[in-house]
Design a protein around this motif. Sequence first.
Motif, PDB file in Angstrom:
ATOM      1  N   SER A  34       0.820  -1.215   0.000  1.00  0.00           N
ATOM      2  CA  SER A  34       0.000   0.000   0.000  1.00  0.00           C
ATOM      3  C   SER A  34       0.854   1.266   0.000  1.00  0.00           C
ATOM      4  CB  SER A  34      -0.924   0.020   1.215  1.00  0.00           C
ATOM      5  OG  SER A  34      -1.912  -0.954   1.113  1.00  0.00           O
ATOM      6  N   SER A  35       0.362   2.286  -0.684  1.00  0.00           N
ATOM      7  CA  SER A  35       0.951   3.629  -0.655  1.00  0.00           C
ATOM      8  C   SER A  35      -0.156   4.624  -0.331  1.00  0.00           C
ATOM      9  CB  SER A  35       1.572   3.987  -2.009  1.00  0.00           C
ATOM     10  OG  SER A  35       2.596   3.089  -2.357  1.00  0.00           O
ATOM     11  N   ALA A  36       0.201   5.678   0.388  1.00  0.00           N
ATOM     12  CA  ALA A  36      -0.790   6.689   0.757  1.00  0.00           C
ATOM     13  C   ALA A  36      -1.147   7.558  -0.446  1.00  0.00           C
ATOM     14  CB  ALA A  36      -0.244   7.563   1.878  1.00  0.00           C
ATOM     15  N   PRO A  37      -2.445   7.824  -0.678  1.00  0.00           N
ATOM     16  CA  PRO A  37      -2.841   8.752  -1.747  1.00  0.00           C
ATOM     17  C   PRO A  37      -2.592  10.195  -1.308  1.00  0.00           C
ATOM     18  CG  PRO A  37      -4.786   7.883  -0.628  1.00  0.00           C
ATOM     19  CD  PRO A  37      -3.605   7.210  -0.005  1.00  0.00           C
ATOM     20  N   LEU A  38      -1.543  10.794  -1.877  1.00  0.00           N
ATOM     21  CA  LEU A  38      -1.106  12.116  -1.442  1.00  0.00           C
ATOM     22  C   LEU A  38      -1.002  13.093  -2.610  1.00  0.00           C
ATOM     23  CD1 LEU A  38       1.892  10.958   0.804  1.00  0.00           C
ATOM     24  CD2 LEU A  38      -0.385  11.613   1.607  1.00  0.00           C
ATOM     25  N   LEU A  39      -1.325  14.343  -2.320  1.00  0.00           N
ATOM     26  CA  LEU A  39      -1.053  15.452  -3.234  1.00  0.00           C
ATOM     27  C   LEU A  39      -0.078  16.376  -2.517  1.00  0.00           C
ATOM     28  CD1 LEU A  39      -4.701  16.262  -4.382  1.00  0.00           C
ATOM     29  CD2 LEU A  39      -2.916  15.235  -5.794  1.00  0.00           C
TER      30      LEU A  39
END
Length: 230
Positions: A34-39
Amino acid sequence: MRKLGMIGGMSWVSTHTYYECINRYVQKRTSPMSSAPLLIESLDFAQLYGLREASDWQRAAQTLSESAKRLEGAGAEQIIICANSMHRVYDDVAASVSVPILHIAECVGERMAKDGVKNAALIGTRNVMTESFYRERLVKHGVDLPAPEVQNVELLDRYIYEELMVGKATRDAERALKTIITKKAQDGAKAIVLACTELELVVDTRANVLPIYDSARIHCEAAAEWIIAG
């Protein structure tokens, strides 16, 4: 998972810590892949360095507010400011968008209240240590914070801005922080609030004479918890 917006670049060293910490926490709590959904909006810190006058802070508030608006427009459902000192303009930035902005000192204060910490020393940049915008939020959670020594304020500002924020960690800075923390323990402090992300470059947060409340790590964990709660 929900999408988090990050206002970074203040400094890039801090933003790197935030990116890694949030992703590692999400990975640990969800799955290895998993990877964090980041902007991420990485601002030019050269334009936000050494702020002193009211007009300087008004410019900073405008810059961060515009960044927050861009993140909201791109789909961020919550925003964090990846710098302790820039929370001085938190109210202005929060008022500029309709999505929530997670305040770093609130996260730290809640953690300390949960742990029953009533007395701590605050260590960070000049404005974090001496102004009310950060201290008041910790005091609200029942934490007594003694006034900082002038010599420590000057010393810490020099190490933070001249060395740590450009990714340079020296033995001199490490020894200086160890001396400051040891003296705080001798003066009766029961914990240290490490209110500058870059200080972890020269402070061992896991093995010290006092419990260390690393503001950035606590902020990251709260942000990651919000992400996975979606």
